[in-house]
Motif scaffolding. Structure first.
Motif, short mmCIF file in Angstrom:
data_model
loop_
_atom_site.label_atom_id
_atom_site.label_comp_id
_atom_site.label_asym_id
_atom_site.label_seq_id
_atom_site.Cartn_x
_atom_site.Cartn_y
_atom_site.Cartn_z
N GLN A 261 79.76 29.72 -40.53
CA GLN A 261 80.31 30.36 -39.32
C GLN A 261 80.13 29.46 -38.11
O GLN A 261 81.05 29.28 -37.31
N GLN B 155 84.67 28.43 -47.29
CA GLN B 155 85.11 29.31 -46.20
C GLN B 155 85.38 28.66 -44.86
O GLN B 155 86.07 29.28 -44.03
N ARG C 56 87.97 30.27 -41.98
CA ARG C 56 87.45 30.77 -40.70
C ARG C 56 88.13 30.05 -39.53
O ARG C 56 88.46 30.68 -38.51
N PRO D 178 71.45 30.61 -37.58
CA PRO D 178 72.22 30.76 -38.82
C PRO D 178 72.28 32.22 -39.27
O PRO D 178 71.29 32.94 -39.16
N ARG D 179 73.44 32.62 -39.77
CA ARG D 179 73.57 33.97 -40.34
C ARG D 179 73.59 33.90 -41.87
O ARG D 179 73.38 34.88 -42.54
N LEU D 180 73.92 32.69 -42.38
CA LEU D 180 73.69 32.41 -43.80
C LEU D 180 72.61 31.34 -43.77
O LEU D 180 72.86 30.18 -43.46
#
Ligand SMILES: Cc1cc2nc3c(=O)[nH]c(=O)nc-3n(C[C@H](O)[C@H](O)[C@H](O)COP(=O)(O)OP(=O)(O)OC[C@H]3O[C@@H](n4cnc5c(N)ncnc54)[C@H](O)[C@@H]3O)c2cc1C
Ligand SMILES: Nc1ncnc2c1ncn2[C@@H]1O[C@H](COP(=O)(O)O)[C@@H](O)[C@H]1O
Lengths: 296, 254
Positions: free
Chosen positions: B95, B128, B132, B214-216
């Motif tokens: 992301q 991804q 995105r 970070p979200r992942l």
């Protein structure tokens, strides 16, 4: 839990549904206890962003805690669109779900085409993931599958047609035996001995990336992380060193025979059988011996 | 036609992967670095499109200062200029990576007509970032592309995507668009010596975007258990042939 599948008889879809069932367990362990399985009706033109919108519509209706799809080209693509639309993280190719507390889930996933595993935390109100091929065994899907109807009006990326690509001989992906050549083969012409042995065994010819980069064979022959992944009964690796990215494509072989003059080559650490020697003499000798054994 | 290609610096591991002590990265003490073969094909395609249709090509990476090496490598095959989003070496999640690329695209004086990515990064394989970026820019996106042809005087592009049966699905999308490509798209050229020299003088635009949380979030890496195979040496040289045929007979292949 919402599982998107490609079709009920698709093996990786079945694996994804098994994974979904095992995901978070019963409601008292944080799961919602139910699994909804959704698909798009056969014959609907493929339009990734539009299909993803339909999945998002369904997510908004039932607010599942976990949304997953098989780790196929389309499964990964569709969930990436869903993740982009919802601005949520996506963990691709997961092998395990360790649990979820608050807004953090712990997953295991593959990297480097399976040569490395990663434990990751995924932060968000909903967990989006795809399931790595063969992470769990497949089982028939017994729940009713809900069909989604994507709105294709205005979709910019839609499949217009499917063109068949003509392939001669045994396909690399399905061949029971693959005889593969690497940089050690030395030239395009050098592949004659590899082709001869493959033909005698009713198998296909494979190669390493060193070979495709040199222009000796087409990329469709390449085995590995960025080539084809194969699982033949027997893989014969001739003049291949055994780089992790090559092994990512052939580690599913039932048996592996390596032919290489360098006894220290790392391919021998992943092989069941080895011949230490020059493929240019060893491979023709095997073909000759094989003809002799068959009484030709 | 302006084409932007995005590449990621990754270690070139040999036969065995060794992790750092904190198990959060590959130990790279003895390793060289490269980009994914998919991205190499993307760079080659960018150069070919500009050779045929005019315009300019740009390569972008988000990575540590050392990733300038990969930018120079890509410029050595003919890409005109580079954008380096410099990090402190920690990997960014997809992301954050996509957001930084989107900001860099928006800052360009001439927006790229085509943005080319690899289908998946060699190391993380998140599948991804291109999607995105396309979503944020409101552009169509086609992934796993193995053939690209500009049509309609450059107004649209015809794309072929390989499907598991080996057949290909065909898309025709309007430009500007985003594509992710797979190896097999073309056969990338090797950089020439003059190409390498020219690449040293080509412009690189540097900036240091701030890294979001970070979200992942990578917690730790592990090398999967070995194959468990134990090698039996059947012999040395051509004298091993009878033993090999004995094995083939055992496997029911004679
Ligand atoms: C992201 C990424 C993805 C990649 N994807 C792939 C992929 O999909 N597939 C792939 O193959 N590679 C892939 N690679 C490349 C990979 O890292 C190796 O560079 C490549 O596999 C090496 O090919 P090789 O073993 O043929 O050549 P080398 O590593 O050069 O090995 C040649 C071998 O031949 C032996 N040899 C020499 N002469 C003879 C002889 N006369 N007889 C027998 N043996 C001989 C040598 O001892 C040596 O072991 C990828 C790399 C990266 C970074
Ligand atoms: N750090 C990065 N810098 C530039 N491009 C990147 C970066 N990470 C990913 N990409 C691009 O996005 C593609 C897909 O990456 P991923 O989503 O990580 O699988 C890669 O092949 C690159 O083209």
């Amino acid at each position: 839990m919402l599982a998107f599948i490609e079709s009920t008889d698709h093996e990786l879809s079945q694996q994804a549904v098994v994974f979904a069932r095992g995901c978070l367990g019963p409601p008292d362990e944080g799961g919602d206890g139910t699994v909804s399985v959704v698909a798009v009706a056969d014959g609907t033109p493929y339009a990734p962003a539009a299909w993803a919108q339909a999945i998002v519509g369904r997510i908004r209706e039932s607010a599942p805690v976990v949304v997953l799809a098989p780790g196929t080209d389309r499964g990964n693509e569709l969930l990436a669109h869903v993740a982009a639309i919802l601005d949520l993280p996506l963990a691709a190719n997961c092998t395990d779900l360790g649990g979820r507390g608050g807004e953090v889930a712990t997953v295991s996933r593959v990297r480097w085409g399976g040569s490395l595993l990663e434990v990751a935390h995924v932060h968000g109100s909903r967990l989006l993931l795809t399931v790595a091929p063969h992470a769990v065994p497949a089982a028939p899907i017994e729940v009713p599958v809900e069909l989604l109807t994507p709105d294709l009006a205005g979709a910019a990326a839609v499949v217009r047609e499917r063109v068949e690509v003509s392939t001669a001989g045994v396909s690399l992906a399905d061949a029971p035996v693959v005889v593969s050549g690497g940089r050690g083969v030395g030239s395009a012409e050098g592949f004659a001995v590899i082709e001869e042995l493959a033909a005698l065994l009713g198998g296909a010819v494979g190669c390493s990336r060193a070979v495709t980069s040199a222009g000796w064979r087409p990329h469709s022959d390449q085995v590995g992380q960025t080539g084809t992944k194969i699982s033949p009964e027997l893989y014969i690796a001739c003049g291949i060193s055994g780089a992790t990215q090559h092994m990512a494509g052939c580690k599913g072989a039932k048996k592996l025979l390596a032919i290489n003059p360098d006894a220290e080559a790392s391919i021998f650490a992943s092989a069941d059988y080895g011949v230490i020697g020059d493929l240019h003499t060893v491979v023709p000798a095997i073909s000759a011996e094989l003809l002799k054994a068959r009484g030709a | 036609m302006n084409v932007l290609v995005c590449v990621k610096r990754v270690p070139l591991t040999g036969g065995r992967i060794v992790l750092t002590d904190d198990e959060r990265a590959i130990s790279t003490k003895h390793l060289g670095f490269t980009i994914s073969p998919h991205e190499e094909c993307g760079a080659e395609e960018a150069v070919r499109i500009v050779e045929q249709h005019g315009g300019s090509s740009t390569v972008l990476t988000l990575g540590p200062p050392e990733a300038e090496e990969q930018l120079r490598d890509v410029m050595a095959i003919g890409v005109d200029r580079a954008i380096h989003l410099v990090t402190d070496g920690d990997e960014w999640d997809p992301q954050a990576t996509a957001a930084a690329i989107v900001a860099a695209v928006r800052a360009e004086a001439a927006a790229p007509d085509l943005i080319v990515f690899g289908n998946e990064s060699a190391d993380a394989g998140n599948y991804q970032v291109p999607i995105r970026v396309a979503h944020a820019l409101g552009r169509p996106c086609v992934t796993g592309v193995q053939a690209i042809a500009l049509e309609d005087g450059g107004g649209t592009v015809r794309l072929e995507q390989e499907v598991p049966s080996g057949a290909r699905d065909v898309y025709v999308v309007p430009l500007p668009a985003v594509v992710s490509v797979k190896e097999g798209l073309n056969l990338p050229r090797y950089p020439s010596v003059p190409g390498r020299l020219r690449a040293k003088r080509k412009p690189v635009q540097f900036s240091t975007p701030p890294r979001p949380e970070p979200r992942l979030e990578l917690v730790r890496l592990a090398v999967p258990p070995g194959s468990g195979r134990q090698v039996t040496v059947l012999g040395h040289g051509p004298e091993a042939a009878p033993a090999v045929v004995g094995l083939l007979a055992e496997l029911g292949l004679v």
